[in-house]
Scaffold this motif. Structure first.
Motif, PDB file in Angstrom:
ATOM      1  N   GLY A  51      -8.941  31.310 -33.088  1.00  0.00           N
ATOM      2  CA  GLY A  51      -7.562  30.943 -32.765  1.00  0.00           C
ATOM      3  C   GLY A  51      -6.631  31.013 -33.958  1.00  0.00           C
ATOM      4  N   VAL A  52      -7.070  30.451 -35.077  1.00  0.00           N
ATOM      5  CA  VAL A  52      -6.243  30.495 -36.286  1.00  0.00           C
ATOM      6  C   VAL A  52      -6.026  31.947 -36.714  1.00  0.00           C
ATOM      7  CG1 VAL A  52      -6.196  29.924 -38.762  1.00  0.00           C
ATOM      8  CG2 VAL A  52      -6.825  28.172 -37.073  1.00  0.00           C
ATOM      9  N   GLY A  53      -7.087  32.711 -36.712  1.00  0.00           N
ATOM     10  CA  GLY A  53      -6.954  34.124 -37.089  1.00  0.00           C
ATOM     11  C   GLY A  53      -6.109  34.916 -36.117  1.00  0.00           C
ATOM     12  N   GLY A  54      -6.278  34.632 -34.826  1.00  0.00           N
ATOM     13  CA  GLY A  54      -5.516  35.352 -33.806  1.00  0.00           C
ATOM     14  C   GLY A  54      -4.021  35.155 -33.965  1.00  0.00           C
ATOM     15  N   ILE A  55      -3.602  33.913 -34.172  1.00  0.00           N
ATOM     16  CA  ILE A  55      -2.164  33.663 -34.306  1.00  0.00           C
ATOM     17  C   ILE A  55      -1.648  34.193 -35.637  1.00  0.00           C
ATOM     18  CG2 ILE A  55      -2.256  31.299 -35.199  1.00  0.00           C
ATOM     19  CD1 ILE A  55       0.252  32.735 -32.623  1.00  0.00           C
ATOM     20  N   LEU A  56      -2.465  34.130 -36.691  1.00  0.00           N
ATOM     21  CA  LEU A  56      -2.046  34.714 -37.963  1.00  0.00           C
ATOM     22  C   LEU A  56      -1.840  36.228 -37.831  1.00  0.00           C
ATOM     23  CD1 LEU A  56      -4.174  32.748 -40.581  1.00  0.00           C
ATOM     24  CD2 LEU A  56      -1.715  32.577 -40.156  1.00  0.00           C
ATOM     25  N   GLY A  57      -2.706  36.876 -37.060  1.00  0.00           N
ATOM     26  CA  GLY A  57      -2.534  38.307 -36.805  1.00  0.00           C
ATOM     27  C   GLY A  57      -1.233  38.595 -36.074  1.00  0.00           C
ATOM     28  N   CYS A  58      -0.903  37.770 -35.100  1.00  0.00           N
ATOM     29  CA  CYS A  58       0.358  37.928 -34.358  1.00  0.00           C
ATOM     30  C   CYS A  58       1.568  37.712 -35.267  1.00  0.00           C
ATOM     31  CB  CYS A  58       0.407  36.943 -33.193  1.00  0.00           C
ATOM     32  SG  CYS A  58      -0.808  37.239 -31.905  1.00  0.00           S
ATOM     33  N   ILE A  59       1.478  36.719 -36.135  1.00  0.00           N
ATOM     34  CA  ILE A  59       2.585  36.429 -37.058  1.00  0.00           C
ATOM     35  C   ILE A  59       2.760  37.583 -38.043  1.00  0.00           C
ATOM     36  CG2 ILE A  59       3.304  34.914 -38.952  1.00  0.00           C
ATOM     37  CD1 ILE A  59       1.899  32.609 -37.333  1.00  0.00           C
ATOM     38  N   LEU A  60       1.662  38.089 -38.554  1.00  0.00           N
ATOM     39  CA  LEU A  60       1.737  39.217 -39.488  1.00  0.00           C
ATOM     40  C   LEU A  60       2.333  40.449 -38.807  1.00  0.00           C
ATOM     41  CD1 LEU A  60       1.202  40.305 -42.310  1.00  0.00           C
ATOM     42  CD2 LEU A  60      -1.116  40.886 -41.553  1.00  0.00           C
ATOM     43  N   ASP A  61       1.959  40.685 -37.558  1.00  0.00           N
ATOM     44  CA  ASP A  61       2.533  41.792 -36.788  1.00  0.00           C
ATOM     45  C   ASP A  61       4.052  41.642 -36.692  1.00  0.00           C
ATOM     46  OD1 ASP A  61       3.004  43.911 -34.944  1.00  0.00           O
ATOM     47  OD2 ASP A  61       2.517  42.638 -33.243  1.00  0.00           O
ATOM     48  N   SER A  62       4.511  40.447 -36.363  1.00  0.00           N
ATOM     49  CA  SER A  62       5.958  40.210 -36.265  1.00  0.00           C
ATOM     50  C   SER A  62       6.643  40.432 -37.611  1.00  0.00           C
ATOM     51  CB  SER A  62       6.237  38.788 -35.772  1.00  0.00           C
ATOM     52  OG  SER A  62       5.787  38.632 -34.452  1.00  0.00           O
ATOM     53  N   PHE A 101       0.634  26.170 -32.474  1.00  0.00           N
ATOM     54  CA  PHE A 101      -0.317  25.099 -32.137  1.00  0.00           C
ATOM     55  C   PHE A 101      -0.921  25.306 -30.744  1.00  0.00           C
ATOM     56  CE2 PHE A 101       2.309  23.082 -35.414  1.00  0.00           C
ATOM     57  CZ  PHE A 101       1.306  22.734 -36.303  1.00  0.00           C
ATOM     58  N   PHE A 102      -0.099  25.772 -29.805  1.00  0.00           N
ATOM     59  CA  PHE A 102      -0.577  26.024 -28.452  1.00  0.00           C
ATOM     60  C   PHE A 102      -1.651  27.115 -28.461  1.00  0.00           C
ATOM     61  CE2 PHE A 102      -0.106  28.079 -24.231  1.00  0.00           C
ATOM     62  CZ  PHE A 102      -0.384  26.990 -23.421  1.00  0.00           C
ATOM     63  N   PHE A 103      -1.420  28.190 -29.201  1.00  0.00           N
ATOM     64  CA  PHE A 103      -2.381  29.295 -29.299  1.00  0.00           C
ATOM     65  C   PHE A 103      -3.724  28.779 -29.810  1.00  0.00           C
ATOM     66  CE2 PHE A 103      -4.573  32.939 -30.923  1.00  0.00           C
ATOM     67  CZ  PHE A 103      -4.061  34.059 -30.286  1.00  0.00           C
ATOM     68  N   VAL A 104      -3.686  28.042 -30.922  1.00  0.00           N
ATOM     69  CA  VAL A 104      -4.927  27.529 -31.516  1.00  0.00           C
ATOM     70  C   VAL A 104      -5.600  26.530 -30.575  1.00  0.00           C
ATOM     71  CG1 VAL A 104      -5.914  26.255 -33.465  1.00  0.00           C
ATOM     72  CG2 VAL A 104      -4.135  27.982 -33.867  1.00  0.00           C
ATOM     73  N   PHE A 105      -4.812  25.661 -29.943  1.00  0.00           N
ATOM     74  CA  PHE A 105      -5.360  24.693 -28.995  1.00  0.00           C
ATOM     75  C   PHE A 105      -6.088  25.387 -27.843  1.00  0.00           C
ATOM     76  CE2 PHE A 105      -4.788  22.377 -24.982  1.00  0.00           C
ATOM     77  CZ  PHE A 105      -5.567  21.256 -25.248  1.00  0.00           C
ATOM     78  N   PHE A 129     -16.977  37.235 -26.459  1.00  0.00           N
ATOM     79  CA  PHE A 129     -16.750  36.818 -27.836  1.00  0.00           C
ATOM     80  C   PHE A 129     -15.278  36.519 -28.095  1.00  0.00           C
ATOM     81  CE2 PHE A 129     -15.691  37.585 -32.250  1.00  0.00           C
ATOM     82  CZ  PHE A 129     -16.596  36.752 -32.894  1.00  0.00           C
ATOM     83  N   TYR A 130     -14.393  37.423 -27.676  1.00  0.00           N
ATOM     84  CA  TYR A 130     -12.957  37.282 -27.949  1.00  0.00           C
ATOM     85  C   TYR A 130     -12.191  36.539 -26.850  1.00  0.00           C
ATOM     86  CZ  TYR A 130     -13.335  40.417 -31.964  1.00  0.00           C
ATOM     87  OH  TYR A 130     -13.647  40.974 -33.176  1.00  0.00           O
ATOM     88  N   LEU A 131     -12.895  36.013 -25.852  1.00  0.00           N
ATOM     89  CA  LEU A 131     -12.228  35.321 -24.752  1.00  0.00           C
ATOM     90  C   LEU A 131     -11.267  34.224 -25.215  1.00  0.00           C
ATOM     91  CD1 LEU A 131     -12.076  35.445 -21.651  1.00  0.00           C
ATOM     92  CD2 LEU A 131     -13.840  33.674 -21.594  1.00  0.00           C
ATOM     93  N   PRO A 132     -11.621  33.421 -26.230  1.00  0.00           N
ATOM     94  CA  PRO A 132     -10.654  32.401 -26.670  1.00  0.00           C
ATOM     95  C   PRO A 132      -9.296  32.972 -27.067  1.00  0.00           C
ATOM     96  CG  PRO A 132     -12.815  31.924 -27.593  1.00  0.00           C
ATOM     97  CD  PRO A 132     -12.907  33.286 -26.938  1.00  0.00           C
ATOM     98  N   VAL A 133      -9.282  34.111 -27.762  1.00  0.00           N
ATOM     99  CA  VAL A 133      -7.988  34.664 -28.183  1.00  0.00           C
ATOM    100  C   VAL A 133      -7.345  35.530 -27.106  1.00  0.00           C
ATOM    101  CG1 VAL A 133      -8.257  34.452 -30.669  1.00  0.00           C
ATOM    102  CG2 VAL A 133      -9.128  36.486 -29.537  1.00  0.00           C
ATOM    103  N   PHE A 134      -8.134  36.129 -26.231  1.00  0.00           N
ATOM    104  CA  PHE A 134      -7.527  36.853 -25.108  1.00  0.00           C
ATOM    105  C   PHE A 134      -6.744  35.883 -24.230  1.00  0.00           C
ATOM    106  CE2 PHE A 134     -10.664  40.451 -25.592  1.00  0.00           C
ATOM    107  CZ  PHE A 134      -9.723  41.449 -25.717  1.00  0.00           C
ATOM    108  N   ILE A 135      -7.366  34.759 -23.901  1.00  0.00           N
ATOM    109  CA  ILE A 135      -6.697  33.778 -23.042  1.00  0.00           C
ATOM    110  C   ILE A 135      -5.523  33.136 -23.773  1.00  0.00           C
ATOM    111  CG2 ILE A 135      -6.992  31.563 -21.858  1.00  0.00           C
ATOM    112  CD1 ILE A 135      -9.768  32.551 -21.016  1.00  0.00           C
ATOM    113  N   ALA A 136      -5.711  32.769 -25.038  1.00  0.00           N
ATOM    114  CA  ALA A 136      -4.622  32.156 -25.806  1.00  0.00           C
ATOM    115  C   ALA A 136      -3.428  33.109 -25.912  1.00  0.00           C
ATOM    116  CB  ALA A 136      -5.115  31.759 -27.199  1.00  0.00           C
ATOM    117  N   ASN A 137      -3.691  34.375 -26.190  1.00  0.00           N
ATOM    118  CA  ASN A 137      -2.615  35.357 -26.328  1.00  0.00           C
ATOM    119  C   ASN A 137      -1.837  35.511 -25.021  1.00  0.00           C
ATOM    120  OD1 ASN A 137      -1.285  37.274 -28.102  1.00  0.00           O
ATOM    121  ND2 ASN A 137      -2.210  38.876 -26.862  1.00  0.00           N
ATOM    122  N   LEU A 138      -2.549  35.563 -23.916  1.00  0.00           N
ATOM    123  CA  LEU A 138      -1.894  35.700 -22.617  1.00  0.00           C
ATOM    124  C   LEU A 138      -1.080  34.448 -22.279  1.00  0.00           C
ATOM    125  CD1 LEU A 138      -1.439  37.289 -19.992  1.00  0.00           C
ATOM    126  CD2 LEU A 138      -3.506  36.207 -19.102  1.00  0.00           C
TER     127      LEU A 138
END
Length: 162
Positions: free
Chosen positions: A79-90, A56-60, A10-19
């Motif tokens: 992807g959009v949610g994953g990068i927003l979570g990373c931005i909020l963390d920062s 953009f790379f993360f979402v792509f 389920f989370y493979l898109p954001v696991f790979i994007a994050n890495l």
């Protein structure tokens, strides 16, 4: 084991994007910071760790993995949610006076899972077991990747390569 494998799929898109965002942007220091060096109260809004092209790379990448899984729309939401979570963390880390790269237990490992789940759930339903398995996997895999990275960096220093 089905419990964890379902969460991984389920989370493979954001696991790979994050890495891949970490490998491409953090190690190579590419891109213009998302906050454009802006400060609030003398502190950077987000910092150098999140940059415009990296978003953009993360979402792509998340969409691409979603396409390969035949879930392109879900990949977009994740992807959009994953990068927003990373931005909020920062953003939170800068408010807590934690500098770039400082460890922030739990949030550093799960920010992209939390964000992707919130955004995904605005359009789709998500099973609580899938969410729980994603959180467990994020905590475990984050530490394994960091352990591997530190071992690799130590070997470079040992052989005076880097």
């Amino acid at each position: 084991m089905d419990f964890l494998s379902e969460g991984l799929w389920f989370y493979l898109p954001v696991f790979i994007a994050n890495l891949l965002v970490y490998v491409v942007y953090s190690i190579l220091s590419l891109g213009i910071p998302l906050d454009l060096y802006a400060k609030v109260g003398g502190k950077r809004v987000i910092g150098d760790g999140r940059n415009i092209s990296g978003v953009f790379f993360f979402v792509f990448i998340a969409i691409l993995v979603g396409v390969l899984q035949h879930r392109s729309k879900e990949g977009l939401y994740l992807g959009v949610g994953g990068i927003l979570g990373c931005i909020l963390d920062s953003f939170v880390k800068r408010r807590c006076n934690l500098s770039q790269g400082k460890y922030f237990f739990f949030l550093d490992q799960t920010d992209f899972i939390l964000g992707s789940t919130v955004v995904y759930s605005t359009a789709f339903q998500i099973d609580g077991k899938i969410f729980l398995s994603g959180m467990i996997l994020a905590l475990v895999l984050h530490h394994l990747v960091n352990l591997s990275r530190r071992s690799w960096e130590a070997s470079l220093r040992y052989f005076d390569i880097g």
